[in-house]
Design an enzyme around this catalytic site. Structure first.
Site, PDB file in Angstrom:
ATOM      1  N   ARG A  27      44.068  45.551 -58.374  1.00 39.28           N
ATOM      2  CA  ARG A  27      44.012  45.359 -56.916  1.00 39.28           C
ATOM      3  C   ARG A  27      43.873  46.688 -56.195  1.00 39.28           C
ATOM      4  O   ARG A  27      43.088  46.811 -55.251  1.00 39.28           O
ATOM      5  CB  ARG A  27      45.238  44.594 -56.412  1.00 39.28           C
ATOM      6  CG  ARG A  27      45.235  43.132 -56.827  1.00 39.28           C
ATOM      7  CD  ARG A  27      46.466  42.412 -56.353  1.00 39.28           C
ATOM      8  NE  ARG A  27      47.641  43.046 -56.948  1.00 39.28           N
ATOM      9  CZ  ARG A  27      48.894  42.786 -56.603  1.00 39.28           C
ATOM     10  NH1 ARG A  27      49.151  41.923 -55.652  1.00 39.28           N
ATOM     11  NH2 ARG A  27      49.892  43.381 -57.207  1.00 39.28           N
ATOM     12  N   ASN A  45      46.140  38.663 -56.665  1.00 38.09           N
ATOM     13  CA  ASN A  45      46.446  38.086 -57.970  1.00 38.09           C
ATOM     14  C   ASN A  45      46.618  36.586 -57.811  1.00 38.09           C
ATOM     15  O   ASN A  45      47.178  36.114 -56.817  1.00 38.09           O
ATOM     16  CB  ASN A  45      47.739  38.667 -58.538  1.00 38.09           C
ATOM     17  CG  ASN A  45      47.586  40.080 -59.032  1.00 38.09           C
ATOM     18  OD1 ASN A  45      46.481  40.580 -59.210  1.00 38.09           O
ATOM     19  ND2 ASN A  45      48.695  40.754 -59.269  1.00 38.09           N
TER      20      ASN A  45
END
Length: 100
Positions: A27, A45
């Site tokens: 990320r 996620n």
């Protein structure tokens, strides 16, 4: 890689990324890449261990993000599969963020 259709120079896509993509800074690095490309949207996620990316911006910038994923994304990740879909958003993103 799918060709993105567009009616102007702006496009939005959703990507679903499968592999070792959680717990490896995916990320963070995706956020940095999207920022450098001046994209808006998010990376997050998913509960099943995958990652979702929504990215909007100029077509060449969106395609650059897709190419980065195609090339493997962050060095710490191991992408085994991804898919890309063009989408129409009902909300407007003004920046790119990490969703938790």
């Amino acid at each position: 890689m799918p060709t993105i259709q567009h009616s102007n120079t702006h496009s939005c896509i959703v990507m679903h990324i499968v592999g070792r993509v959680q717990g490896v800074g995916f990320r963070f690095f995706t956020y940095q890449k999207a920022q450098s490309l001046n994209l808006s949207g998010y990376v997050k996620n998913l509960d099943n261990g995958d990652v979702e990316i929504v990215a909007c911006g100029k077509i060449n910038q969106v395609e650059a993000l897709i190419e980065w994923i195609k090339q493997g994304g962050p060095a710490s990740a191991n992408i085994t599969h991804y898919n890309v879909k063009q989408i129409q958003l009902h909300e407007h993103y003004t920046s790119f963020n990490v969703k938790y």
